[in-house]
Design an enzyme around this catalytic site. Structure first.
Site, mmCIF file in Angstrom:
data_model
loop_
_atom_site.group_PDB
_atom_site.id
_atom_site.type_symbol
_atom_site.label_atom_id
_atom_site.label_comp_id
_atom_site.label_asym_id
_atom_site.label_seq_id
_atom_site.Cartn_x
_atom_site.Cartn_y
_atom_site.Cartn_z
ATOM 1 N N GLU A 126 0.811 -1.224 0.000
ATOM 2 C CA GLU A 126 0.000 0.000 0.000
ATOM 3 C C GLU A 126 0.842 1.271 0.000
ATOM 4 O O GLU A 126 0.488 2.256 0.639
ATOM 5 C CB GLU A 126 -0.975 -0.006 1.177
ATOM 6 C CG GLU A 126 -1.989 -1.124 1.098
ATOM 7 C CD GLU A 126 -3.130 -0.993 2.117
ATOM 8 O OE1 GLU A 126 -3.069 -0.074 2.956
ATOM 9 O OE2 GLU A 126 -4.060 -1.805 2.064
ATOM 10 N N GLU A 183 -5.403 -9.212 1.270
ATOM 11 C CA GLU A 183 -6.215 -9.036 2.472
ATOM 12 C C GLU A 183 -7.671 -9.014 2.018
ATOM 13 O O GLU A 183 -7.994 -8.389 1.013
ATOM 14 C CB GLU A 183 -5.912 -7.717 3.200
ATOM 15 C CG GLU A 183 -4.557 -7.592 3.846
ATOM 16 C CD GLU A 183 -4.360 -6.218 4.516
ATOM 17 O OE1 GLU A 183 -5.349 -5.449 4.609
ATOM 18 O OE2 GLU A 183 -3.231 -5.916 4.924
#
Length: 498
Positions: A160, A268
């Site tokens: 990220e 995720e």
């Protein structure tokens, strides 16, 4: 004096114990077993007991405590997990016992190379300042620590780092630079090729551009070491049992990645608003509509203040299974494992597009494919290797029965919890046998023992969102079978301690 037959039998038992999983390789848009060539689809869990706040505190990392790993591997094996992701690892620690335990139960590892402290990850606000020789030496040391384990599936070069249009300007070239450096180091010092990739935030304004930028070919021929070998996506778009393939936008993800030339999976997933989680997305993720994707990892194994956990763990080694564990197990049981092993018929002769500005749709996203050169001294470091580097290897697993108290969702203590040695990747239903629980007990794991810590996404990661998850128990949900109370699960002959 030992007879030759006795010696050979002893040697055979030892060999059986250290027989390892086949490494996983990348073949176009799929992972596959390097020996059988069967497709490998990730059925996984994000695993970071203690959270990123535990890094550097002397309390170890997720793969450094054999007793904890034995307990958790046994529960994951029962669940049907074949892959874990660890966000923060300390390369100076001994990981042999933990990694060998996970290997023995058919579980692979995705390892993030970064650490949640300044200087040991790429700073998304100023990537050039953090792309240093000392940073690269750290991530190379992580490679050294895990390169010799056959169940190391791959390394995440970043998590990220790009989380909006602004961070999509300066960061993409540096992500590719880190991937290049890692892959060059692996090529020079690892016994095999180990895939390197990136874990992206599910920010739709930059998602397709991030993937397009990282998967394209930026060189002549196919040997572009800066491109990603795989692409992970942290996605929480499917929320509750009122969602669906279209409401969640999973259909858009399938369309976005329909022509991918590298494996794409959810690094995720598991929205916890509303609670309790229904995990209905499991059936879609592993169903016929999403064969382009290579599975996913549920966030997360260990309970923390964000309430994403499947299991509550305590500092005295005990653990309490939460309702989400039981629900996830029930959904995993519906997976058609034979479908997953079959190759995607469209994933043949796929060639990555040549990198160019036309691949990028957002005006604010980088179209600069001039990848930064390594900092001074890095080329020599790659050539010579990290000095005094840690080394790891698969060792004999002599402990199989879990001694720590583990309690089911009905409050009863789980009996007969042990790992079972396997020679292939774990899968739902493969080893579920012989466990039972007693009646609810007042001696269940107590928070007074202290929790083992919190869990978190890795360095540079946006924190996960969602309302508090429910730890509501479903009475008797973990009761797997009757008649085995107090008995250990049978272990294969090759798993006996010597």
């Amino acid at each position: 004096m030992l007879s030759l037959i006795t010696i050979l039998a002893w040697a055979g038992a030892l060999a059986a114990r250290v027989t390892a999983l086949n490494p996983i390789v990348v073949h176009e848009q799929e992972f596959s077993d390097s020996v059988t060539n069967d497709r490998f689809v990730i059925i996984g869990i994000d695993y970071q007991p203690g959270g990123q706040g535990a890094y550097g505190t002397g309390s170890g990392d997720p793969l450094s405590n054999g007793t904890t790993c034995l307990r958790d591997a046994a529960l994951m094996q029962q669940l049907g997990v074949n892959t874990i992701r660890c966000y923060n690892v300390d390369p100076s620690l001994d990981h042999n016992e933990c990694v060998s335990i996970f290997d023995s139960v058919g579980i692979y590892m995705l390892i993030d190379v970064n650490a949640p402290v300044p200087g040991l990850s790429i700073d998304r606000s100023n990537p050039s300042s953090s792309y240093t020789t000392s940073y690269l030496q750290h991530i190379f040391t992580v490679v050294e620590a895990f390169k010799s384990y056959p169940n190391t599936l791959g390394f995440f070069a970043g998590n990220e780092i790009i989380n909006d249009v602004a961070t999509g300007q300066a960061n993409p070239p540096y992500i590719r630079a880190v991937q290049r450096d890692l892959k060059n180091y692996i090529a020079a010092h690892a016994p095999r090729t180990i895939p390197v990739g990136y874990s992206a935030a599910d920010v739709r304004s930059v998602l397709q551009d991030t993937w397009a930028y990282l998967q394209c070919n930026d060189g002549n021929g196919s040997n572009d070491t800066s491109r990603s070998d795989f692409f992970g996506l942290n996605s929480y778009s499917w929320c509750g049992n009122q969602s669906s393939f279209t409401i969640s936008g999973y259909n858009v993800l399938v369309e976005t990645f329909s022509n991918t030339t590298i494996p794409v999976f959810l690094s995720e997933y598991g929205c916890n608003d509303p609670t309790p989680r229904a995990f209905d997305e499991v059936i879609a993720l592993y169903g016929s509509q999403m064969t382009t994707l290579s599975g996913g990892l549920v966030y997360q194994y260990t309970q923390d203040t964000a309430d994403y956990g499947l299991v509550q763990t305590y500092s005295n080694g005990t653990a309490q299974i939460l309702g989400d564990y039981d629900t996830l197990m029930s959904q995993y049981k519906k997976i058609d494992v034979s479908l997953l092993a079959s190759s995607n018929s469209t994933a043949t002769s796929l060639q990555p597009p040549q990198c160019n500005a036309n691949l990028i749709s957002n005006d604010g996203f980088s179209t600069d494919f001039n990848i930064p050169s390594p900092p001074s001294g890095v080329d020599q470091l790659i050539k010579s290797g990290v000095p005094n580097a840690p080394t790891g290897s698969i060792v004999s697993v002599t402990r199989t029965s879990v001694q720590a108290a583990v309690y089911a969702t009905n409050g009863g203590r789980v009996s007969g919890l042990a790992i079972q040695a396997v020679s292939t990747a774990n899968s739902p239903g493969q080893t579920q046998s012989g466990l039972s629980t007693g009646a609810a007990s007042s001696a269940t794991a107590s928070s007074s023992a202290g929790t083992s810590g919190t869990s978190g996404s890795g360095s540079g990661s946006a924190s996960s969102t969602g309302a508090a998850a429910s730890a509501k128990a479903s009475s008797g949900a973990y009761k797997v079978g009757a008649g085995f109370a107090g008995a250990a699960v049978a272990i294969g002959a090759g798993a006996l301690a010597l």
